[in-house]
Design an enzyme around this catalytic site. Structure first.
Site, mmCIF file in Angstrom:
data_model
loop_
_atom_site.group_PDB
_atom_site.id
_atom_site.type_symbol
_atom_site.label_atom_id
_atom_site.label_comp_id
_atom_site.label_asym_id
_atom_site.label_seq_id
_atom_site.Cartn_x
_atom_site.Cartn_y
_atom_site.Cartn_z
ATOM 1 N N ARG A 91 -14.291 -1.906 -18.468
ATOM 2 C CA ARG A 91 -14.712 -0.506 -18.026
ATOM 3 C C ARG A 91 -13.694 0.037 -16.913
ATOM 4 O O ARG A 91 -12.998 -0.655 -16.249
ATOM 5 C CB ARG A 91 -15.878 -0.301 -17.621
ATOM 6 C CG ARG A 91 -16.368 -1.265 -16.280
ATOM 7 C CD ARG A 91 -17.962 -1.127 -16.076
ATOM 8 N NE ARG A 91 -18.118 -1.999 -14.660
ATOM 9 C CZ ARG A 91 -18.113 -1.366 -13.649
ATOM 10 N NH1 ARG A 91 -17.599 -0.370 -13.290
ATOM 11 N NH2 ARG A 91 -18.230 -2.174 -12.524
ATOM 12 N N ARG B 188 -15.139 8.715 -11.579
ATOM 13 C CA ARG B 188 -16.110 9.552 -10.974
ATOM 14 C C ARG B 188 -15.875 11.133 -11.146
ATOM 15 O O ARG B 188 -14.755 11.419 -10.671
ATOM 16 C CB ARG B 188 -16.129 9.103 -9.479
ATOM 17 C CG ARG B 188 -16.429 7.703 -9.005
ATOM 18 C CD ARG B 188 -16.299 7.369 -7.548
ATOM 19 N NE ARG B 188 -16.460 5.835 -7.267
ATOM 20 C CZ ARG B 188 -16.135 5.326 -6.235
ATOM 21 N NH1 ARG B 188 -15.905 6.375 -5.290
ATOM 22 N NH2 ARG B 188 -16.363 4.288 -6.005
ATOM 23 N N ARG C 174 -1.997 -15.620 -11.205
ATOM 24 C CA ARG C 174 -0.790 -14.936 -10.684
ATOM 25 C C ARG C 174 -0.860 -14.993 -9.231
ATOM 26 O O ARG C 174 -1.778 -15.228 -8.658
ATOM 27 C CB ARG C 174 -1.399 -13.290 -11.199
ATOM 28 C CG ARG C 174 -1.262 -12.972 -12.488
ATOM 29 C CD ARG C 174 0.287 -13.046 -13.004
ATOM 30 N NE ARG C 174 0.903 -11.850 -12.396
ATOM 31 C CZ ARG C 174 2.080 -11.852 -12.884
ATOM 32 N NH1 ARG C 174 2.726 -12.806 -13.521
ATOM 33 N NH2 ARG C 174 3.200 -10.803 -12.133
ATOM 34 N N ARG D 156 2.185 -2.524 -4.216
ATOM 35 C CA ARG D 156 1.640 -1.541 -3.243
ATOM 36 C C ARG D 156 2.166 -1.882 -1.833
ATOM 37 O O ARG D 156 2.957 -2.797 -1.596
ATOM 38 C CB ARG D 156 0.132 -1.678 -2.910
ATOM 39 C CG ARG D 156 -0.370 -3.116 -2.835
ATOM 40 C CD ARG D 156 -2.035 -3.074 -2.555
ATOM 41 N NE ARG D 156 -2.492 -4.484 -2.591
ATOM 42 C CZ ARG D 156 -3.804 -4.552 -2.223
ATOM 43 N NH1 ARG D 156 -4.704 -3.789 -2.366
ATOM 44 N NH2 ARG D 156 -4.285 -6.045 -1.707
ATOM 45 N N GLU E 248 3.765 -5.670 -1.517
ATOM 46 C CA GLU E 248 3.400 -6.735 -2.387
ATOM 47 C C GLU E 248 4.163 -6.772 -3.709
ATOM 48 O O GLU E 248 4.310 -5.749 -4.403
ATOM 49 C CB GLU E 248 1.861 -6.755 -2.434
ATOM 50 C CG GLU E 248 1.060 -6.769 -1.174
ATOM 51 C CD GLU E 248 -0.501 -6.650 -1.479
ATOM 52 O OE1 GLU E 248 -0.818 -6.719 -2.679
ATOM 53 O OE2 GLU E 248 -1.290 -6.751 -0.463
ATOM 54 N N TYR F 294 -12.473 -15.492 -9.568
ATOM 55 C CA TYR F 294 -12.275 -14.421 -8.768
ATOM 56 C C TYR F 294 -13.195 -14.087 -7.784
ATOM 57 O O TYR F 294 -14.579 -13.863 -8.540
ATOM 58 C CB TYR F 294 -11.673 -13.392 -9.334
ATOM 59 C CG TYR F 294 -11.374 -12.143 -8.329
ATOM 60 C CD1 TYR F 294 -9.950 -12.222 -7.588
ATOM 61 C CD2 TYR F 294 -12.241 -10.911 -8.130
ATOM 62 C CE1 TYR F 294 -9.948 -11.208 -6.597
ATOM 63 C CE2 TYR F 294 -11.958 -9.917 -7.128
ATOM 64 C CZ TYR F 294 -10.782 -10.368 -6.388
ATOM 65 O OH TYR F 294 -10.528 -9.223 -5.474
ATOM 66 N N ASP G 281 -15.126 -11.770 -4.713
ATOM 67 C CA ASP G 281 -15.120 -11.082 -3.521
ATOM 68 C C ASP G 281 -15.554 -11.780 -2.392
ATOM 69 O O ASP G 281 -16.393 -12.629 -2.400
ATOM 70 C CB ASP G 281 -16.071 -9.633 -3.669
ATOM 71 C CG ASP G 281 -15.146 -8.653 -4.674
ATOM 72 O OD1 ASP G 281 -13.972 -8.705 -4.613
ATOM 73 O OD2 ASP G 281 -15.870 -7.959 -5.363
#
Length: 364
Positions: free
Chosen positions: A170, A174, A247, A278, A298, A346, A348
């Protein structure tokens, strides 16, 4: 003799060590790096808190976790509002009304919805076969071409048409003028930096850095009753089934003689012709002043043994391989696997802390 040998001084290991010690357990924490904190480690450069292993912005909707980390530090009110540069154009992220207004010269949410819907209809994609088709079906051609395609191909090192569609299940579109990247209620960065936060967690706990686990355990085979292992799960088993894939990220950092280089903490470069993904300007995370600034470019790269593993590649091949290693792990009665590398997942930061707290509750 220790109750727990904890391998890895990142968030999982530090939280486990802190909580186990509180419960009366004797812990030894080791890390192969020269510092604590894992990938959230921040170092002082020209008086600026530099995120050595990439930007880490704490965000959570879990009040228990938020209250927990606030024991160890005070957080500032940083809100992540990255921007994206495509050629000579600049857009707000995440994709919101500021993005759509700049891209198409429209003002209302309905105009933006109509524009995206018309582009999706023209594509006539029914069942996306790859990431490119998935992204096009979700956001239309303009958003995909300018803000998704180049960045994603640099990040994964292969064309979007060759990447599986599930990577972008997804896309948050917004239809509000809202540049806040995260939807979580609580957000910020430790005022004194993450390293100071982890130091506070580890007060009174024996910590040894520059210590390789495999060499250490050969020399001290009976050092602890149990081991909490947060390193690479496939390395623990000597890569007996082969290497899990990641990665990696390479950072090029420099100190600049200017107060403000880019005006924002995070600027993404979504054009394929720009080699880096970035640029981070670290002082903006902490609202720091001064005549100098530190930036980090990066570069996303293929992981090779010896490089830092950052992002697990959770495709079918690696999922099958991981299952084999998890079956081996389940047979290790005195070893607990945790964290991003130990579970090949992964995470957070708030989810790492939540998992460590849950792990301690189950163990003790």
């Amino acid at each position: 003799m220790y109750d727990y040998l904890i391998v890895g001084a990142g968030l999982f290991g530090a939280v486990f060590a802190h909580e186990a010690t509180k419960k009366g357990k004797k812990c030894l924490l080791i890390d192969k790096r020269s510092h604590i904190g894992g990938n959230v480690y921040t170092e002082d450069v020209e008086g600026i808190h530099v995120h050595k292993y990439g930007a880490h912005i704490f965000h959570t909707s879990n009040k228990k976790v938020w209250n927990y980390v606030n024991q160890f530090t005070e957080f500032n009110n940083y809100v992540n509002q990255p921007v994206a540069v495509y050629k000579d154009e600049l857009y707000n992220l995440p994709f919101n009304m500021n993005t759509f207004s700049k891209m198409w010269g429209i003002k209302t949410p309905q105009e933006a919805k109509d524009m995206i819907a018309s582009q999706i209809a023209d594509l006539d994609i029914e069942e996306p076969k790859n990431l490119e088709e998935q992204a096009l079906k979700l956001a239309g051609r303009d958003v995909y071409e300018k803000l998704i395609k180049g960045y994603t191909e640099k990040q994964w090192g292969r064309p979007c048409s060759e990447l599986p569609s599930f990577i972008i299940k997804r896309l948050p579109l917004r239809f509000r003028y809202d540049n806040n990247y995260f939807n979580d209620r609580y957000q910020g960065i430790p005022i004194d930096g993450y390293t100071a936060m982890v130091e506070k967690m580890l007060e009174g706990i024996e910590v040894r850095t520059n210590t390789d686990y495999f060499r250490f355990i050969r020399e001290n085979p009976n050092i602890a009753n149990k081991t909490v292992y947060t390193g690479m799960i496939d390395e623990f088993f000597d890569f007996c089934y082969g290497h899990l894939q990641y990665r990696s990220v390479r950072f090029e950092s420099e100190v600049l003689d200017c107060e403000n280089y880019q005006g924002n903490a995070v600027v993404n470069y979504t054009d394929c012709e720009v080699p880096y993904t970035r640029i981070i300007e670290h002082k903006h995370f902490a609202f720091q002043e001064g005549s100098k600034t530190v930036i980090s470019r990066e570069y996303s790269e293929e992981w090779k043994p010896g490089a830092e593993p950052y992002y697990p590649i959770n495709d079918d091949k690696n999922t099958v391989l991981l299952q084999k290693y998890m079956e081996l792990a389940a047979k290790q009665e005195n070893v607990i696997f945790g964290g991003r590398l130990g579970l090949y997942r992964y995470y957070d930061m708030d989810k790492v802390i939540e998992a460590a707290l849950d792990c301690v509750e189950k163990q003790i």
